[in-house]
Motif scaffolding. Structure first.
Motif, PDB file in Angstrom:
ATOM      1  N   MET A 179      14.831  -1.678 -30.249  1.00 54.62           N
ATOM      2  CA  MET A 179      15.138  -0.988 -28.988  1.00 54.62           C
ATOM      3  C   MET A 179      13.842  -0.780 -28.193  1.00 54.62           C
ATOM      4  O   MET A 179      13.447   0.347 -27.937  1.00 54.62           O
ATOM      5  CB  MET A 179      15.767   0.373 -29.284  1.00 54.62           C
ATOM      6  CG  MET A 179      17.005   0.332 -30.105  1.00 54.62           C
ATOM      7  SD  MET A 179      17.613   2.005 -30.392  1.00 54.62           S
ATOM      8  CE  MET A 179      17.936   1.936 -32.134  1.00 54.62           C
TER       9      MET A 179
ATOM     10  N   VAL B 155      13.482   1.690 -25.144  1.00 53.80           N
ATOM     11  CA  VAL B 155      13.927   3.067 -25.338  1.00 53.80           C
ATOM     12  C   VAL B 155      12.818   3.874 -25.992  1.00 53.80           C
ATOM     13  O   VAL B 155      12.237   3.441 -26.980  1.00 53.80           O
ATOM     14  CB  VAL B 155      15.184   3.096 -26.252  1.00 53.80           C
ATOM     15  CG1 VAL B 155      15.633   4.516 -26.510  1.00 53.80           C
ATOM     16  CG2 VAL B 155      16.297   2.271 -25.649  1.00 53.80           C
TER      17      VAL B 155
ATOM     18  N   LEU C 208      12.083   6.588 -28.304  1.00 56.00           N
ATOM     19  CA  LEU C 208      12.916   7.138 -29.356  1.00 56.00           C
ATOM     20  C   LEU C 208      12.108   8.033 -30.285  1.00 56.00           C
ATOM     21  O   LEU C 208      11.127   7.598 -30.870  1.00 56.00           O
ATOM     22  CB  LEU C 208      13.507   5.973 -30.157  1.00 56.00           C
ATOM     23  CG  LEU C 208      14.565   6.258 -31.190  1.00 56.00           C
ATOM     24  CD1 LEU C 208      15.823   6.796 -30.516  1.00 56.00           C
ATOM     25  CD2 LEU C 208      14.888   4.982 -31.942  1.00 56.00           C
TER      26      LEU C 208
END
Length: 90
Positions: A17, A20, A22
């Protein structure tokens, strides 16, 4: 081992990801990033990377919901380390 495990798991997940930001405790499922294929990929990653077998009773969402949860699972399933003899710590 927890920090090393967390770093390895985090690197894998963040690699999947890349756009993103995170945090270790963010829930992948709540963020909508997990489908059945990615869930299986997480299980296979844990088993292959850490040389573990995830028992069926551990194949639960809460064990794979975040970097921290996966790291905790790996640490829990990893063979216990031998205790250090008392005289070696003196």
């Amino acid at each position: 081992m927890a920090e090393d495990t967390r770093a390895v798991v985090g690197q894998f997940v963040r690699g999947k990801m890349p756009k993103v930001e995170l945090g270790d405790d963010q829930d992948f499922f709540e963020l909508g990033f997990v489908n059945s294929l990615f869930a299986m990929e997480l299980v296979m990653f844990v088993e292959n990377r850490f040389g573990l077998r995830v028992p069926n009773d551990e194949l639960r969402r809460e064990n794979f919901r975040s970097v921290s949860a996966i790291s905790d699972l790996v640490d829990r399933l990893s063979p216990a380390r031998e205790p250090v003899p008392q005289e070696a710590t003196a």
